[in-house]
Write an enzyme that holds these catalytic residues in place. Structure first.
Site, PDB file in Angstrom:
ATOM      1  N   GLU A 100       0.832  -1.209   0.000  1.00 49.56           N
ATOM      2  CA  GLU A 100       0.000   0.000   0.000  1.00 49.56           C
ATOM      3  C   GLU A 100       0.865   1.257   0.000  1.00 49.56           C
ATOM      4  OE1 GLU A 100      -3.107  -0.300   2.950  1.00 49.56           O
ATOM      5  OE2 GLU A 100      -4.004  -1.987   1.894  1.00 49.56           O
ATOM      6  N   GLU A 128      -3.549  -9.148  -0.299  1.00 43.54           N
ATOM      7  CA  GLU A 128      -4.112  -8.990   1.051  1.00 43.54           C
ATOM      8  C   GLU A 128      -5.620  -8.977   0.923  1.00 43.54           C
ATOM      9  OE1 GLU A 128      -2.061  -6.061   3.494  1.00 43.54           O
ATOM     10  OE2 GLU A 128      -3.969  -5.529   4.432  1.00 43.54           O
TER      11      GLU A 128
HETATM   12  C1  GAL Z   1      -4.229  -2.885   5.169  1.00 39.73           C
HETATM   13  C2  GAL Z   1      -2.748  -2.815   5.500  1.00 39.73           C
HETATM   14  C3  GAL Z   1      -2.396  -3.730   6.648  1.00 39.73           C
HETATM   15  C4  GAL Z   1      -3.385  -3.542   7.760  1.00 39.73           C
HETATM   16  C5  GAL Z   1      -4.764  -3.836   7.247  1.00 39.73           C
HETATM   17  C6  GAL Z   1      -5.858  -3.777   8.308  1.00 39.73           C
HETATM   18  O1  GAL Z   1      -4.654  -1.794   4.450  1.00 39.73           O
HETATM   19  O2  GAL Z   1      -1.995  -3.206   4.393  1.00 39.73           O
HETATM   20  O3  GAL Z   1      -1.101  -3.447   7.109  1.00 39.73           O
HETATM   21  O4  GAL Z   1      -3.296  -2.252   8.224  1.00 39.73           O
HETATM   22  O5  GAL Z   1      -5.066  -2.890   6.267  1.00 39.73           O
HETATM   23  O6  GAL Z   1      -7.120  -4.001   7.723  1.00 39.73           O
END
Ligand code: GAL
Length: 799
Positions: A415, A491
């Protein structure tokens, strides 16, 4: 007698001795001071009043939770600060002609290292492994002092819990003047068939003296230790300070490395001059081939495989970030049991032991470098160092990790705030060049929270796989948006649960775009809890079932890394203080699975699963939703006190079935059947008052090596042996013999009790005590007591 003498005198012991080279575990016998001191690097400083400890060490985890700690609840609410480590050691006079290095696997963060008063260097990155050469500053046959300053005082520098200190292992490496360089071998398998595999080994040799007549021979051994291929290079011309020897070996009828059978060979390279063996260097090898296909997804050894992965941070729950191989192995075993086959090292290079374990256990690793580039996410994170250090850090990561067969994907960023910025057109290709200059066998990705065509990283053309963070709504448009491109779910999900806590109705779904702060304010003020039915997610995420239903449907979706496998310290979204750890895990911080673990297990494994929940202790008449996850069956029937509540069958894409019934105390029994034949049954009884403690060790025989662990689950039971689902009894532990309590936990994200303690309250009936072996073989006796309950004892043997 001579052996005994040597053992007593030596402050450390060799763990990886190979002819020509010694690698000493350098974790023992350090002194530690928390706080800054003038001239603490000076050799003459008297450190005898400093605390004596062994590494790995994380001082933050020993601290007290407070919202005022500069890490804030988002960073775990534990103290940071600045600390000094010193170690006095001798190097035998006989080593005078050797080259001596010190290797740090990771120091969080901003470390300065001195040897005998000489400054060796500074490394800001808390996750990178690094080496210094000590040779010319050492007193051979005399005393030496190594000093490490660790500065984790300027915070916030992380979006999650980092820990503080020399939290990974340290090694002292001794070689001859001609030796394989640091991370000096590189193994690739450019041609693999069922008949044979070409194994290319490139070995960098570092020279500290002029040489001639050097031979380099490499032998590949199979997992049984049988030599299967050998290559010898005689009279190698080593002219520069670093020279490279390339060898191609052929392994006949290779056994391929796979998730189910992670078969490892090893290459042993020997450097000799005449009859003198100068160095021996071992590189683990996994022979496998793979590709990502735009239509068919991930293909390993010719077979399509869906990546069923999780993201995890590096902390080990109540042990903090202090690395422990057994604690890592236990995490991976729990995940493997669930059917998980992938790990993303979010958002930094992991401990080397994690990759060793993934090699041995069969995981598809996405090895990630950065959480930010030139623009940061919190005030003092790596963006402050990116310009000066990214090349060195990224190179070191690739060099260290590129021989691991478990590593399949390099991620050069998570991100990245500059996805929206044309600077990405410059930075992303530069990072990709760095990676590809050292490894061309794996694709590069970034984890994008802007997985669209305006993303400048994507536009730069630098990435091989389009990484999606969330945005599951757009999965099915992937090929319209990115024609011909390859997908990876870098993710996903970010669903939230508190283990053992349930709110009705279970089908009131809280997710984007619905305002998401509502379901969390519990009417009875029970603290910050999230219902453990899979019905709550972050607005940017999805429920577990939602993403998985899509992922399983389409081959081109090569797989996913769910946020997260385990709860972790810090980022207590959707709350902040008093919460101090996350709710995202499929498994809680103590390692106890939440219910959704069994949804994945029913989908991802072949073993028969039937899991019903919640517990069966409610107010009479309360309407309760009972969910069942199951597989290998075409129906489940539920009985309450012997009376059928009906048969349920999953329809269409369903991943669970549900009954909604008024509570009545007694016995709930579920029976799964296939073609009318019973597959599994599960019963849950209404529990009575808490009456006794039960202790269950995950292993009751552990190694007497000072490091091994036994994870002891503490269960609060009623007089008939039923788990009491709301039990919060405080349990006091006593331990004697050849072990000590490394930490305690219960998985509650809101608890402010210390992890380094000899007591713990139960949370939804469970607690955990982690027992660490001392170094003498013997017996460990653990006793657990609690007011008003019958206590329990447990014996663990150390060998
Ligand atoms: C994402 C991020 C992670 C964590 C996650 C929580 O956007 O990459 O590190 O913060 O959200 O939902």
């Amino acid at each position: 007698m001579a052996l005994l003498f040597a053992l007593v005198l030596s402050p450390f012991y060799a763990v990886k001795a190979q002819p020509g080279r010694t690698i000493l575990d350098f974790d023992k016998g350090w002194r530690f001071h928390l706080g800054d001191l003038k001239n603490a690097e000076s050799v003459s400083l008297n450190d005898q009043t400093w605390r004596a400890l062994d590494l790995p060490h994380d001082w933050s985890i020993e601290g007290t939770f407070s919202k005022d700690n500069p890490a804030k609840p988002e960073g775990g609410a534990l103290p940071g600060g600045l600390g000094w480590y010193r170690k006095t050691f001798t190097v035998p006079a006989a080593d005078k002609n050797k080259i001596i290095y010190i290797d740090f696997d990771g120091v969080y963060e901003k470390s300065d290292v001195w040897i005998n008063g000489h400054h060796l260097g500074f490394r800001p990155n808390g996750y990178i492994s690094f080496r210094y050469e000590l040779t010319s500053y050492l007193h051979f046959g005399g005393k030496n002092v190594i000093v490490v300053k660790v500065d984790n005082s300027i915070q916030p520098n992380s979006r999650w819990y980092s820990g503080s200190g020399i939290y990974r292992n340290v090694w002292l490496v001794k070689t001859q003047k001609i030796a394989v360089d640091h991370w000096g071998s590189y193994v690739t398998t450019p041609k693999v068939t069922t008949q044979s595999a070409d194994v290319l080994i490139s070995t960098k040799i570092r020279l500290k003296m002029p040489v001639s007549n050097v031979s380099v021979s490499t032998t590949i051994y199979d997992a049984q230790g049988k030599a299967v291929a050998t290559k010898n290079l005689d009279n190698v011309n080593l002219s520069d300070s670093v020279s490279t020897a390339n060898q191609t070996l052929t392994v006949k009828t290779p056994t391929l490395w796979s998730i189910e059978k992670p078969y490892l060979y090893k290459a042993v390279t020997k450097i000799t001059q005449g009859k003198t063996l100068l160095d021996t260097y071992t590189t683990p090898i996994g022979i496998r081939y793979f590709e990502f296909d735009a239509d068919k997804g991930f293909i390993l050894n010719g077979k399509p495989v869906k990546i069923l992965g999780v993201c995890d941070h590096h902390d080990l729950g109540s042990l903090g970030s202090a690395i422990n191989t057994r604690a890592l192995e236990r995490q991976l075993q729990i995940l493997k049991e669930m059917g998980c086959n992938g790990i993303r090292t979010s958002h930094n290079p992991p401990a080397p032991e994690l990759l060793d374990l993934c090699d041995k256990m069969g995981f598809i690793v996405m090895d990630e470098a950065f959480d930010c580039w030139e623009k940061g996410k919190v005030d003092y994170d790596y963006h402050l160092y990116f310009k000066q250090w990214h090349k060195r850090d990224l190179e070191d990561q690739i060099l260290r990790d590129r021989n691991h067969p478990s590593v399949f994907i390099w991620s050069i960023g998570n991100e990245i705030p500059q996805q929206a910025d044309t600077a990405a057109l410059r930075i992303a290709p530069e990072l990709a060049r760095i990676v590809h200059s050292l490894d061309q066998t794996r694709p590069i990705t970034t984890a994008n929270d802007r997985p669209d065509t305006t993303n400048q990283i994507v536009k730069s053309g630098a990435i091989d796989l389009i990484g999606f963070n969330y945005h599951h709504q757009f999965y099915e448009k992937f090929h319209t948006t990115f024609p011909g491109k390859k997908f990876i779910g870098t993710e996903t999900t970010s669903a939230l649960e508190t283990r053992g806590y349930y709110e009705m109705p279970s089908d009131s779904i809280r997710r984007w775009p619905i305002a998401w702060d509502k379901p969390f304010s519990h009417p009875k003020n029970l603290g910050n809890v999230v219902s453990a039915y899979d019905n709550v997610s972050a607005p940017w995420g999805s429920l577990h079932e939602e993403t998985w239903k899509l992922m399983k449907k389409h081959d081109y979706l090569s797989g996913m890394y769910i946020w997260t496998g385990f709860d972790y310290l810090g980022e207590p979204t959707p709350y902040s203080w008093p919460s101090r750890s996350s709710y995202f895990g499929i498994i809680d911080l103590a390692g106890f699975p939440k219910d959704v673990y069994y949804m994945y297990q029913s989908e991802w494994t072949d073993k028969p699963v039937l899991h019903i929940f919640p517990h069966w202790n409610w107010q009479p008449g309360k309407t309760v939703d009972i969910w069942a996850y199951y597989n290998h069956a075409d129906e489940v029937e539920l009985f309450l006190n012997g009376k059928s509540l009906g048969v349920k069958k999953k329809q269409g894409e369903d991943l669970h079935v549900m009954w909604r019934i008024p509570f009545e105390p007694g016995t709930l029994k579920a029976v799964s059947r296939l073609n009318g034949k019973v597959v599994l049954t599960q019963t849950i009884n209404t529990a009575g008052k808490a009456a006794k403690i039960e202790l269950i060790a995950d292993r009751s025989n552990i190694k007497a090596d000072g490091k091994d662990l036994s994870f002891v689950t503490v269960r609060i039971l009623d007089k008939d042996g039923n788990l009491v689902p709301d039990a919060e009894n405080r349990v006091n532990f006593k331990i004697n013999g050849q072990g000590f309590i490394a930490s305690v936990d219960n998985g509650d994200p809101v608890s402010h009790d210390p992890f380094k303690a000899s007591y713990r309250k139960a949370f939804h009936g469970l607690a955990l005590a982690i027992i660490q072996a001392k170094e003498k073989a013997g017996v460990v006796n653990l006793t657990a007591e609690s007011d008003g309950l019958a206590g329990a004892t447990l014996v663990i043997r150390t060998k």
